[in-house]
Design an enzyme around this catalytic site. Structure first.
Site, PDB file in Angstrom:
ATOM      1  N   CYS A   2       0.840  -1.200   0.000  1.00 51.86           N
ATOM      2  CA  CYS A   2       0.000   0.000   0.000  1.00 51.86           C
ATOM      3  C   CYS A   2       0.876   1.251   0.000  1.00 51.86           C
ATOM      4  O   CYS A   2       1.974   1.248   0.523  1.00 51.86           O
ATOM      5  CB  CYS A   2      -0.948   0.083   1.193  1.00 51.86           C
ATOM      6  SG  CYS A   2      -1.986  -1.353   1.386  1.00 51.86           S
ATOM      7  N   ARG A  27       3.032   0.167  -5.340  1.00 45.47           N
ATOM      8  CA  ARG A  27       2.964  -0.475  -4.025  1.00 45.47           C
ATOM      9  C   ARG A  27       1.679  -1.289  -3.839  1.00 45.47           C
ATOM     10  O   ARG A  27       1.520  -1.978  -2.836  1.00 45.47           O
ATOM     11  CB  ARG A  27       3.050   0.590  -2.922  1.00 45.47           C
ATOM     12  CG  ARG A  27       4.302   1.415  -2.986  1.00 45.47           C
ATOM     13  CD  ARG A  27       4.308   2.474  -1.918  1.00 45.47           C
ATOM     14  NE  ARG A  27       4.434   1.886  -0.604  1.00 45.47           N
ATOM     15  CZ  ARG A  27       5.584   1.662   0.019  1.00 45.47           C
ATOM     16  NH1 ARG A  27       6.716   1.975  -0.572  1.00 45.47           N
ATOM     17  NH2 ARG A  27       5.611   1.130   1.221  1.00 45.47           N
ATOM     18  N   ASN A  99      -0.634   2.001   5.936  1.00 48.18           N
ATOM     19  CA  ASN A  99       0.181   1.008   5.217  1.00 48.18           C
ATOM     20  C   ASN A  99       0.777   0.086   6.264  1.00 48.18           C
ATOM     21  O   ASN A  99       1.438   0.551   7.193  1.00 48.18           O
ATOM     22  CB  ASN A  99       1.283   1.744   4.441  1.00 48.18           C
ATOM     23  CG  ASN A  99       2.357   0.796   3.914  1.00 48.18           C
ATOM     24  OD1 ASN A  99       3.513   1.180   3.796  1.00 48.18           O
ATOM     25  ND2 ASN A  99       1.999  -0.410   3.584  1.00 48.18           N
ATOM     26  N   GLU A 470      14.259 -18.454 -12.426  1.00 49.83           N
ATOM     27  CA  GLU A 470      13.910 -17.055 -12.690  1.00 49.83           C
ATOM     28  C   GLU A 470      12.991 -16.946 -13.922  1.00 49.83           C
ATOM     29  O   GLU A 470      12.007 -16.195 -13.909  1.00 49.83           O
ATOM     30  CB  GLU A 470      15.189 -16.230 -12.881  1.00 49.83           C
ATOM     31  CG  GLU A 470      14.997 -14.788 -13.317  1.00 49.83           C
ATOM     32  CD  GLU A 470      14.126 -13.950 -12.382  1.00 49.83           C
ATOM     33  OE1 GLU A 470      13.763 -14.413 -11.289  1.00 49.83           O
ATOM     34  OE2 GLU A 470      13.782 -12.822 -12.775  1.00 49.83           O
ATOM     35  N   GLU A 477       4.385 -15.003 -13.543  1.00 51.36           N
ATOM     36  CA  GLU A 477       4.025 -13.731 -12.920  1.00 51.36           C
ATOM     37  C   GLU A 477       3.230 -12.821 -13.853  1.00 51.36           C
ATOM     38  O   GLU A 477       2.265 -12.189 -13.434  1.00 51.36           O
ATOM     39  CB  GLU A 477       5.338 -13.055 -12.497  1.00 51.36           C
ATOM     40  CG  GLU A 477       5.216 -11.741 -11.790  1.00 51.36           C
ATOM     41  CD  GLU A 477       6.586 -11.205 -11.371  1.00 51.36           C
ATOM     42  OE1 GLU A 477       7.604 -11.595 -11.974  1.00 51.36           O
ATOM     43  OE2 GLU A 477       6.628 -10.392 -10.445  1.00 51.36           O
ATOM     44  N   LYS A 589       4.771  -4.074  -6.538  1.00 50.97           N
ATOM     45  CA  LYS A 589       6.210  -4.008  -6.789  1.00 50.97           C
ATOM     46  C   LYS A 589       7.008  -4.213  -5.506  1.00 50.97           C
ATOM     47  O   LYS A 589       8.064  -4.823  -5.512  1.00 50.97           O
ATOM     48  CB  LYS A 589       6.534  -2.645  -7.408  1.00 50.97           C
ATOM     49  CG  LYS A 589       7.994  -2.427  -7.748  1.00 50.97           C
ATOM     50  CD  LYS A 589       8.408  -3.264  -8.929  1.00 50.97           C
ATOM     51  CE  LYS A 589       9.864  -3.066  -9.297  1.00 50.97           C
ATOM     52  NZ  LYS A 589      10.362  -4.227 -10.080  1.00 50.97           N
TER      53      LYS A 589
HETATM   54  O1  M6R Z   1      12.308  -5.625  -3.844  1.00 53.64           O
HETATM   55  P1  M6R Z   1      12.817  -7.012  -3.727  1.00 53.64           P
HETATM   56  O2  M6R Z   1      13.951  -7.328  -4.647  1.00 53.64           O
HETATM   57  O3  M6R Z   1      13.167  -7.387  -2.308  1.00 53.64           O
HETATM   58  O4  M6R Z   1      11.604  -7.937  -4.159  1.00 53.64           O
HETATM   59  C1  M6R Z   1      11.687  -9.329  -4.068  1.00 53.64           C
HETATM   60  C2  M6R Z   1      10.580  -9.977  -4.845  1.00 53.64           C
HETATM   61  O5  M6R Z   1       9.340  -9.571  -4.363  1.00 53.64           O
HETATM   62  C3  M6R Z   1      10.665  -9.642  -6.339  1.00 53.64           C
HETATM   63  O6  M6R Z   1      11.893 -10.013  -6.880  1.00 53.64           O
HETATM   64  C4  M6R Z   1       9.541 -10.366  -7.107  1.00 53.64           C
HETATM   65  O7  M6R Z   1       9.754 -11.741  -7.060  1.00 53.64           O
HETATM   66  C5  M6R Z   1       9.481  -9.837  -8.531  1.00 53.64           C
HETATM   67  N1  M6R Z   1       8.176  -9.308  -8.777  1.00 53.64           N
HETATM   68  C6  M6R Z   1       9.754 -10.858  -9.565  1.00 53.64           C
HETATM   69  O8  M6R Z   1       9.719 -10.297 -10.833  1.00 53.64           O
END
Ligand code: M6R
Length: 594
Positions: A2, A27, A99, A470, A477, A589
């Protein structure tokens, strides 16, 4: 997750709030709302869906005029995404946005609010009712009494009709920034702070702030006034544009050569932070989530190869609740693009409790993980907007290569000639990544066929397996195709029963001496009807389709070139399926809740 925003100025707050929410939409984007004090009362508008829905609804109202307001963009945790669960929430004269997660909301409800009528299923509504219940004539007191009762994480922005010159802010564990100039803004991150702000404050845990147009006064939860230093503005205040690309994800895929070049230059060129000189440890931990975890899997191979020191890679959500065997001689590397991922932040804290030295590999300057790590290596990917990470992942790989070389150098575990060759290769890696982008058309053609299937598999060995993980995450995703990644030798231990005529299997053949073994695995699935698409930089496979990738400047860095076709595959598949590529369903994100 959020995003929250607040505005206290001399112009109409609503347009600023909507604009700020668009910047915070990464967010969470399942619903949004704003509340504005219009000189008479606080008026609220909330809408399920994207900020654009909210913006249209606000435009139709003629009573949302006022200089003070708060707003929220939501990623649902308690209660589905709908208008009534959207923030702001209201009780009496108070309206607030939140949040975080209030972990003890059920207990609080039972104990303090048994007769109260709730209009949403959120944990947040408990907070606003509690403040209202504690209120007689002093907002700060009512807020502080409430804050002391809350468990969990919370960044709150609160307005009250009795004090319409002030936004009250409270913070514990979720980020909250305050910008002061001729007008005041509060926001979950710097991107939504007014560009007119001259002073920036980063709230600390356990703080309350009373924010008027021109100043912010800080208190602890006992309402003792606190002296507070201002923070630096980072260079990242400008809004990112798509620059002609149809989606941020595609733009960011094409920005990878620069992200890698800048990251390598910062650490190999020693332009910036010199990497720390730490004693040779018994063992190293790498902890992260999602794609950052997958970068860690590649990092393990590189660090172990160059230092011969065992590396354990764990997802942060498991690490934080395990009894990790960390101590003063087991450094913990936490990788995070956002620097705000709740589990990764908790992992840093857990590691520190055990006396470990912590390294953050972080993309967002001055984010929580960066601030709390003993050492921080910033990746130089720049702002990443698409939820599916691409350039930040590539920059994380580059940082891990540089760290592996550095460790080998300071601990004397590898020959200097080898290390100099590796440095040379790393310095030129971005050139090969740029060449790798040339496979887009071939990947688009493969994506067109992939777009119609229900399932897909990715297999690989060594770095190829880390890449398979990956690639699989990227595809599921954003395209919503069910897919799985396996160590290629594992399929025959069960999963091969799922292979049938036409099942798509992507075989990531990394140059690691195991190419013949990969061919055996390709043969096994082909024999059962799979359509195999091999991703390889040299070896001739007997796959149905072969994608010849550009060789990296050194086999140890092959992940950096081989990931490119796999990212493009995910992107084009999602596009053929008409998916919302930059904002896939159910995601955000920055994952700031556990
Ligand atoms: O901000 P971060 O790198 O800590 O985020 C980790 C994961 O949430 C992030 O890599 C997520 O898996 C992505 N959306 C994948 O594309």
């Amino acid at each position: 997750m959020c995003g929250i925003i607040g505005f206290n100025g001399s112009v109409n707050a609503a347009p600023f709030l909507i604009d700020g929410l668009k910047k915070l939409e990464y967010r969470g984007y399942d619903s949004a709302g704003i509340a504005v004090y219009n000189g008479n009362k606080t008026v609220t508008e909330k809408r399920k869906g994207r900020i654009s829905n909210l913006a249209s609804a606000v435009k139709r109202r003629d009573d949302m005029c006022g200089n003070l307001g708060i707003g929220h963009t939501r990623w649902a945790t308690h209660g589905e995404a709908n208008d009534s669960n959207a923030h702001p929430h209201k009780s009496g004269k108070f309206t607030l946005v939140h949040n975080g997660i209030i972990e003890n909301h059920t207990l609080l409800k039972e104990k303090y609010l048994p007769l109260c009528t709730f209009t949403s299923e959120t944990d947040t509504e408990t907070v606003v009712h509690l403040i209202n219940r504690h209120y007689s004539d002093n907002c700060l007191e009512a807020i502080a009494r409430t804050a002391k009762l809350l468990e969990g994480s919370f960044a709150l922005a609160i307005i009250c009709e009795d004090e319409p010159e002030t936004i009250f802010c409270v913070k514990k564990s979720s980020p909250l920034l305050i910008g002061i100039g001729n007008e005041a803004t509060v926001a979950s991150d710097i991107s939504a702070i007014s560009c007119k702000a001259e002073k920036l404050y980063r709230m600390d845990d356990g703080e309350i702030a009373a924010v008027t147009k021109t100043q912010a006064v800080f208190y602890d939860f006992d309402l003792n006034i606190k002296e507070k230093a201002t923070s630096q503005f980072s260079a990242e205040r400008s809004e990112s544009e798509k620059n002609g690309y149809e989606h941020y994800m595609l733009k960011e895929i094409f920005e990878q050569p620069e992200a890698v070049r800048k990251t390598v230059e910062a650490y190999l060129g020693n332009k910036e932070n010199t990497l720390p000189l730490i004693n040779k440890p018994e063992r190293i931990f790498i902890v992260a989530c999602g794609s950052a975890y997958h970068a860690g899997l590649v990092g393990r191979i590189c660090i172990e190869k160059l230092t011969k020191i065992p590396v354990t890679v764990e997802t942060a959500s498991e690490f934080r609740y395990s009894d990790p065997l960390t101590n003063a001689s087991t450094p913990v590397i936490v990788i995070s693009q956002s620097g705000e991922t709740a589990d990764s932040l908790a992992a840093i804290r857990k590691a520190k409790e055990n006396g470990a030295t912590t390294f953050g590999i972080v993309n967002v300057p001055e984010s929580s993980i960066a601030l709390e790590s003993d050492y921080v290596m910033y990746t130089k990917a720049g702002t990443e907007i698409a939820v599916a990470t691409t350039k930040a992942y590539s920059a994380q790989l580059a940082a891990l290569y540089a760290l592996a070389i550095h460790f080998a150098q300071i601990w004397g575990t590898e020959d200097n000639t080898v290390l100099n060759n590796l440095k040379d290769a790393l310095g030129k890696l971005h050139i090969k990544i740029r060449e790798a982008l040339g496979c887009e058309e071939q990947m688009r053609e493969i994506a067109q066929q992939l777009a119609t299937v229900q399932n897909a598999y990715f297999i690989g060995r060594g770095i190829g397996y880390a890449l398979a993980a990956e690639a699989s995450l990227k595809l599921k995703e954003i395209s919503y195709i069910h897919c799985e990644a396996y160590a290629a030798g594992e399929l025959k231990h069960g999963t091969i029963s799922l292979i049938e005529q036409g099942t798509k299997v992507f075989a990531v053949c990394s140059p690691n001496g195991l190419e013949a073994k990969m061919q055996s695995n390709i043969d096994e699935v082909s024999a059962r009807g799979a359509q195999v698409i091999a991703i390889t930089d040299s070896h001739k496979t007997k796959a149905d389709i072969t994608v010849h990738t550009v060789s990296a400047t050194h086999p140890l860095f092959c992940a950096s070139t081989q990931i490119v076709p796999l990212q493009l595959l995910a992107y084009h598949t999602a596009k053929f399926r008409g998916c919302d590529i930059d904002k896939p369903r159910n995601l955000a994100k920055s994952v700031t809740v556990e």
